[in-house]
Design a protein around this motif. Structure first.
Motif, PDB file in Angstrom:
ATOM      1  N   LYS A  26       0.835  -1.200   0.000  1.00 61.19           N
ATOM      2  CA  LYS A  26       0.000   0.000   0.000  1.00 61.19           C
ATOM      3  C   LYS A  26       0.877   1.259   0.000  1.00 61.19           C
ATOM      4  O   LYS A  26       0.626   2.205  -0.739  1.00 61.19           O
ATOM      5  N   VAL A  27       1.905   1.264   0.833  1.00 57.71           N
ATOM      6  CA  VAL A  27       2.785   2.434   0.936  1.00 57.71           C
ATOM      7  C   VAL A  27       3.554   2.638  -0.364  1.00 57.71           C
ATOM      8  O   VAL A  27       3.619   3.759  -0.881  1.00 57.71           O
ATOM      9  N   THR A  28       4.132   1.575  -0.920  1.00 61.94           N
ATOM     10  CA  THR A  28       4.897   1.749  -2.150  1.00 61.94           C
ATOM     11  C   THR A  28       3.987   2.112  -3.321  1.00 61.94           C
ATOM     12  O   THR A  28       4.384   2.884  -4.194  1.00 61.94           O
ATOM     13  N   LYS A  29       2.771   1.591  -3.345  1.00 58.73           N
ATOM     14  CA  LYS A  29       1.819   1.972  -4.402  1.00 58.73           C
ATOM     15  C   LYS A  29       1.497   3.469  -4.312  1.00 58.73           C
ATOM     16  O   LYS A  29       1.405   4.157  -5.322  1.00 58.73           O
ATOM     17  N   GLU A  30       1.334   3.957  -3.089  1.00 59.73           N
ATOM     18  CA  GLU A  30       1.067   5.387  -2.873  1.00 59.73           C
ATOM     19  C   GLU A  30       2.253   6.237  -3.335  1.00 59.73           C
ATOM     20  O   GLU A  30       2.089   7.323  -3.866  1.00 59.73           O
ATOM     21  N   LEU A  31       3.457   5.719  -3.152  1.00 60.08           N
ATOM     22  CA  LEU A  31       4.682   6.438  -3.488  1.00 60.08           C
ATOM     23  C   LEU A  31       4.926   6.532  -4.993  1.00 60.08           C
ATOM     24  O   LEU A  31       5.417   7.545  -5.485  1.00 60.08           O
ATOM     25  N   HIS A  32       4.565   5.476  -5.732  1.00 63.58           N
ATOM     26  CA  HIS A  32       4.842   5.426  -7.172  1.00 63.58           C
ATOM     27  C   HIS A  32       4.262   6.621  -7.907  1.00 63.58           C
ATOM     28  O   HIS A  32       3.187   7.106  -7.585  1.00 63.58           O
ATOM     29  N   GLY A  33       5.009   7.085  -8.899  1.00 63.03           N
ATOM     30  CA  GLY A  33       4.545   8.182  -9.737  1.00 63.03           C
ATOM     31  C   GLY A  33       5.430   9.402  -9.597  1.00 63.03           C
ATOM     32  O   GLY A  33       6.493   9.369  -8.972  1.00 63.03           O
ATOM     33  N   THR A  34       4.969  10.481 -10.194  1.00 62.18           N
ATOM     34  CA  THR A  34       5.724  11.731 -10.213  1.00 62.18           C
ATOM     35  C   THR A  34       5.127  12.719  -9.225  1.00 62.18           C
ATOM     36  O   THR A  34       3.912  12.904  -9.186  1.00 62.18           O
ATOM     37  N   TRP A  35       5.990  13.337  -8.443  1.00 61.75           N
ATOM     38  CA  TRP A  35       5.618  14.327  -7.432  1.00 61.75           C
ATOM     39  C   TRP A  35       6.273  15.658  -7.769  1.00 61.75           C
ATOM     40  O   TRP A  35       7.393  15.689  -8.274  1.00 61.75           O
ATOM     41  N   VAL A  36       5.600  16.742  -7.460  1.00 61.26           N
ATOM     42  CA  VAL A  36       6.153  18.091  -7.625  1.00 61.26           C
ATOM     43  C   VAL A  36       6.770  18.517  -6.292  1.00 61.26           C
ATOM     44  O   VAL A  36       6.109  18.454  -5.257  1.00 61.26           O
ATOM     45  N   VAL A  37       8.017  18.924  -6.318  1.00 65.32           N
ATOM     46  CA  VAL A  37       8.700  19.366  -5.100  1.00 65.32           C
ATOM     47  C   VAL A  37       8.247  20.786  -4.773  1.00 65.32           C
ATOM     48  O   VAL A  37       8.416  21.704  -5.569  1.00 65.32           O
ATOM     49  N   GLU A  38       7.653  20.956  -3.595  1.00 65.78           N
ATOM     50  CA  GLU A  38       7.189  22.276  -3.149  1.00 65.78           C
ATOM     51  C   GLU A  38       8.170  22.938  -2.193  1.00 65.78           C
ATOM     52  O   GLU A  38       8.328  24.150  -2.202  1.00 65.78           O
ATOM     53  N   ASN A  39       8.800  22.141  -1.336  1.00 72.95           N
ATOM     54  CA  ASN A  39       9.790  22.653  -0.381  1.00 72.95           C
ATOM     55  C   ASN A  39      10.987  21.727  -0.376  1.00 72.95           C
ATOM     56  O   ASN A  39      10.851  20.502  -0.451  1.00 72.95           O
ATOM     57  N   PHE A  40      12.166  22.313  -0.234  1.00 72.82           N
ATOM     58  CA  PHE A  40      13.432  21.595  -0.258  1.00 72.82           C
ATOM     59  C   PHE A  40      14.307  22.340   0.740  1.00 72.82           C
ATOM     60  O   PHE A  40      14.907  23.356   0.401  1.00 72.82           O
ATOM     61  N   ILE A  41      14.333  21.869   1.982  1.00 67.15           N
ATOM     62  CA  ILE A  41      14.848  22.687   3.083  1.00 67.15           C
ATOM     63  C   ILE A  41      15.896  21.922   3.904  1.00 67.15           C
ATOM     64  O   ILE A  41      15.707  20.751   4.239  1.00 67.15           O
ATOM     65  N   LEU A  42      16.972  22.616   4.252  1.00 65.88           N
ATOM     66  CA  LEU A  42      17.969  22.094   5.189  1.00 65.88           C
ATOM     67  C   LEU A  42      17.464  22.318   6.619  1.00 65.88           C
ATOM     68  O   LEU A  42      16.627  23.196   6.855  1.00 65.88           O
ATOM     69  N   PRO A  43      17.982  21.564   7.607  1.00 65.35           N
ATOM     70  CA  PRO A  43      17.491  21.692   8.987  1.00 65.35           C
ATOM     71  C   PRO A  43      17.567  23.095   9.565  1.00 65.35           C
ATOM     72  O   PRO A  43      16.709  23.497  10.330  1.00 65.35           O
ATOM     73  N   GLU A  44      18.574  23.847   9.183  1.00 68.96           N
ATOM     74  CA  GLU A  44      18.693  25.199   9.731  1.00 68.96           C
ATOM     75  C   GLU A  44      17.752  26.181   9.050  1.00 68.96           C
ATOM     76  O   GLU A  44      17.776  27.376   9.325  1.00 68.96           O
ATOM     77  N   GLY A  45      16.915  25.678   8.153  1.00 68.57           N
ATOM     78  CA  GLY A  45      15.894  26.514   7.540  1.00 68.57           C
ATOM     79  C   GLY A  45      16.265  27.080   6.182  1.00 68.57           C
ATOM     80  O   GLY A  45      15.468  27.768   5.564  1.00 68.57           O
ATOM     81  N   MET A  47      16.356  27.425   2.521  1.00 66.38           N
ATOM     82  CA  MET A  47      15.503  26.895   1.460  1.00 66.38           C
ATOM     83  C   MET A  47      16.346  26.651   0.218  1.00 66.38           C
ATOM     84  O   MET A  47      16.903  27.590  -0.347  1.00 66.38           O
ATOM     85  N   LEU A  48      16.433  25.407  -0.182  1.00 66.25           N
ATOM     86  CA  LEU A  48      17.195  25.062  -1.383  1.00 66.25           C
ATOM     87  C   LEU A  48      16.300  25.005  -2.617  1.00 66.25           C
ATOM     88  O   LEU A  48      16.783  24.773  -3.713  1.00 66.25           O
ATOM     89  N   TRP A  49      15.002  25.191  -2.442  1.00 62.32           N
ATOM     90  CA  TRP A  49      14.055  25.069  -3.545  1.00 62.32           C
ATOM     91  C   TRP A  49      14.437  25.967  -4.716  1.00 62.32           C
ATOM     92  O   TRP A  49      14.322  25.557  -5.868  1.00 62.32           O
ATOM     93  N   ILE A  50      14.909  27.158  -4.419  1.00 60.67           N
ATOM     94  CA  ILE A  50      15.248  28.090  -5.502  1.00 60.67           C
ATOM     95  C   ILE A  50      16.461  27.616  -6.309  1.00 60.67           C
ATOM     96  O   ILE A  50      16.683  28.089  -7.411  1.00 60.67           O
ATOM     97  N   GLN A  51      17.235  26.652  -5.763  1.00 55.16           N
ATOM     98  CA  GLN A  51      18.384  26.110  -6.485  1.00 55.16           C
ATOM     99  C   GLN A  51      17.982  25.037  -7.502  1.00 55.16           C
ATOM    100  O   GLN A  51      18.794  24.636  -8.326  1.00 55.16           O
ATOM    101  N   LEU A  52      16.755  24.570  -7.440  1.00 55.04           N
ATOM    102  CA  LEU A  52      16.343  23.461  -8.303  1.00 55.04           C
ATOM    103  C   LEU A  52      16.134  23.912  -9.743  1.00 55.04           C
ATOM    104  O   LEU A  52      15.430  24.878 -10.013  1.00 55.04           O
TER     105      LEU A  52
END
Length: 135
Positions: A26-45, A47-52
């Protein structure tokens, strides 16, 4: 041991294995497919999203994946596998040329509504990186 105890233990074992396999599927079926990255963040906050350059991540059924791209000179392909520890679900990404992705991420699934649409949300969290995606 009596035959009845052995039969009961065997039945319990079969039920547990079946339950784990169904949960895993069930979990892997839910995972399959293409996802849009909305946030890409290091622990200290930070935001790496703008680097994508490419803000998509795809998980294929065969264990291959395509990762977000920060550096166009590096391949976006890698290998993923699912792992369950206690009641938590993890994805392990390996063989990525961009080493920031080569790690074990805890997965959480949720949903949000946007107008009439229900959007699936996947959050991948590690000690070093948090990736929030939707589809």
């Amino acid at each position: 041991m009596s035959k009845r105890i052995i039969l009961n233990l065997t039945l319990i074992f079969i039920l547990l294995v079946s339950w784990f396999c169904c949960t895993s599927q069930k979990v892997t079926k839910e995972l399959h497919g293409t996802w849009v990255v909305e946030n890409f963040i290091l622990p200290e906050g930070e935001m790496l999203w703008i680097q994508l350059k490419v803000n998509m991540i795809t998980f294929n059924k065969d264990g291959a994946c395509k990762l977000p791209v920060r550096d166009l000179s590096k391949s976006d392909t890698a290998i993923w596998r699912y792992k369950k520890e206690e009641s938590r679900h993890f994805i392990i990404i390996e063989s990525a040329q961009d080493s920031i992705f080569n790690r074990k991420f805890q997965m959480t699934f949720s949903e949000r509504t946007q107008g009439d649409a229900v959007i699936k949300v996947l959050t991948l969290s590690s000690i070093w990186l948090m990736i929030k995606c939707s589809k």
